[in-house]
Scaffold this active site. Structure first.
Site, mmCIF file in Angstrom:
data_model
loop_
_atom_site.group_PDB
_atom_site.id
_atom_site.type_symbol
_atom_site.label_atom_id
_atom_site.label_comp_id
_atom_site.label_asym_id
_atom_site.label_seq_id
_atom_site.Cartn_x
_atom_site.Cartn_y
_atom_site.Cartn_z
ATOM 1 N NE ARG A 82 26.105 56.015 45.331
ATOM 2 C CZ ARG A 82 27.170 55.748 44.587
ATOM 3 N NH1 ARG A 82 27.003 55.372 43.329
ATOM 4 N NH2 ARG A 82 28.391 55.832 45.080
ATOM 5 C CG HIS A 118 32.615 51.223 40.015
ATOM 6 N ND1 HIS A 118 32.241 51.549 41.303
ATOM 7 C CD2 HIS A 118 32.574 49.856 39.945
ATOM 8 C CE1 HIS A 118 31.998 50.440 41.988
ATOM 9 N NE2 HIS A 118 32.193 49.408 41.198
ATOM 10 N NE ARG A 171 29.281 51.927 38.969
ATOM 11 C CZ ARG A 171 29.058 51.190 40.038
ATOM 12 N NH1 ARG A 171 28.896 49.881 39.929
ATOM 13 N NH2 ARG A 171 28.961 51.753 41.233
ATOM 14 C CG HIS A 177 27.456 56.462 39.315
ATOM 15 N ND1 HIS A 177 27.761 57.387 40.288
ATOM 16 C CD2 HIS A 177 28.229 55.388 39.573
ATOM 17 C CE1 HIS A 177 28.678 56.884 41.099
ATOM 18 N NE2 HIS A 177 28.972 55.673 40.688
#
EC number: 3.1.3.9
Length: 358
Positions: A82, A118, A171, A177
């Site tokens: 991440r 997500h 995101r 991300h």
């Protein structure tokens, strides 16, 4: 490794650009990140669709659960970093001067980053909703109806892609991300949803079949974890990185760990199977009231209102195993409430009201 570092560094530049130029849209992007939260499938989308169309609602749970299970397995295989922790540890920046990425309360996800859960959850559930809506117009024959179908098709798929792009940007904006992770998530979610368009057997699955599927998903995931752990591969490596590099320890939530998502999804699938195969469901949703619009709308309203009360139920996190058990129970209770308890109570209420009127 060089190509992956280059992909990540370019992703960091995109995140910096978004955080600089999209600052005015911060509240909207944070909201879209919440829209893409897979948990909304069980508390908002499912109760709405199941009461209006049980086939679509059932498919939605299956797609969400299986999609999130594949997401977990892919995360364990791909070892995706991440941005908020990768930028702190990357050795490609000169003089250890790593770029500064801003973090938010929803940034500190603890699982691996690829593919985006997500983005995958949002694309699969919206794919189911769009195809379900279009199924009502696909059989129209006359020219005006065909033109309306094409217009509806264009409108709904435009809405679909606007939502997916917004979720993906959100995101990336919050530095949870990289761009390639959300893109992979969107298309993986669509593939899972399309696969269930050709799996009608889920509509007639027995409680025994639900239990078998649950056990298979759990045993496979746990076995995969234990085998890799035996090979000295720690699949919970991302949790340590999240705790190390999250700007605020209070932002780290056990609810975002890999096994928390697995337990939550298995509970939801079990609750659906238990509800659909219950006498309360057969009495209410298969009875004469099931054809009434008033019955369905009342079920929608009561289901949505009841499920919001579950948000006030806080599961203790001091003991990890207790958290997983209670999380399973809470997740199972939500579809059981929508499928069996609420329709049955509404059925009794309407029957009592009709007797008084007579």
């Amino acid at each position: 490794q060089f190509k992956m570092d280059l992909l990540h560094s370019n992703g960091v530049l995109i995140i910096q650009h978004l955080q600089k130029d999209y600052r005015a849209y911060q509240d909207f992007l944070n909201f879209m990140s919440h829209v893409g939260d897979p948990r909304n499938i069980f508390s908002i989308y499912f109760p709405l669709w199941f009461q209006l169309n049980q086939v679509v609602g059932t498919k939605m749970i299956w797609v969400a659960v299986i999609g999130d299970w594949f997401n977990l397995i892919f995360k364990w295989i791909l070892f995706g970093h991440r941005p908020y922790w990768w930028v702190q540890e990357a050795m490609i920046y000169p003089n250890q001067s790593s770029p500064c990425l801003e973090q938010f309360p929803i940034t500190c996800e603890t699982g691996p980053g690829s593919p985006s859960g997500h983005a995958m959850g949002s694309s699969c559930v919206w794919y189911v909703m769009v195809t379900a809506a279009l199924s009502y117009t696909v059989g129209w024959k006359d020219k005006s109806a065909v033109a309306l179908h094409r217009l509806t098709w264009s409108f709904l798929w435009t809405i679909f892609w606007i939502i997916q792009i917004s979720v993906c940007i959100s995101r990336v904006f919050i530095a949870t991300h990289f761009p390639h992770q959300v893109i992979l998530g969107v298309f993986a979610g669509m593939l899972v949803a399309e696969a269930f368009e050709h799996t009608p057997a889920i509509q007639t699955a027995s409680l025994r079949m639900y239990i078998k599927i649950n056990l298979f998903l759990f045993i496979f995931a746990l076995g995969f974890y234990l085998v890799l752990k035996f090979l000295d591969i720690d699949l919970l490596w991302s949790v340590l990185k999240a705790k190390k590099w999250c700007a605020n320890p209070d932002w780290i939530n056990i609810d975002t760990t890999p096994f928390a998502g697995l337990v939550r999804n298995l509970g939801a699938l079990f609750g659906l199977g238990l509800g659909i195969n219950s006498e309360m469901f057969i009495t209410s949703c298969k009875g004469k009231n099931s054809c009434k619009i008033s019955f369905r709308l009342l079920c929608v309203a009561v289901s949505l209102a009841t499920l919001q009360l579950y948000n006030f139920v806080k599961i203790p996190t001091h003991t990890e195993y207790l958290f997983y058990i209670l999380s399973f129970c809470k997740s199972a209770a939500m579809p059981l409430t929508v499928v069996a308890l609420v329709p049955y109570c509404v059925h009794l209420f309407m029957r009592t009201t009709e007797k008084k009127l007579n």
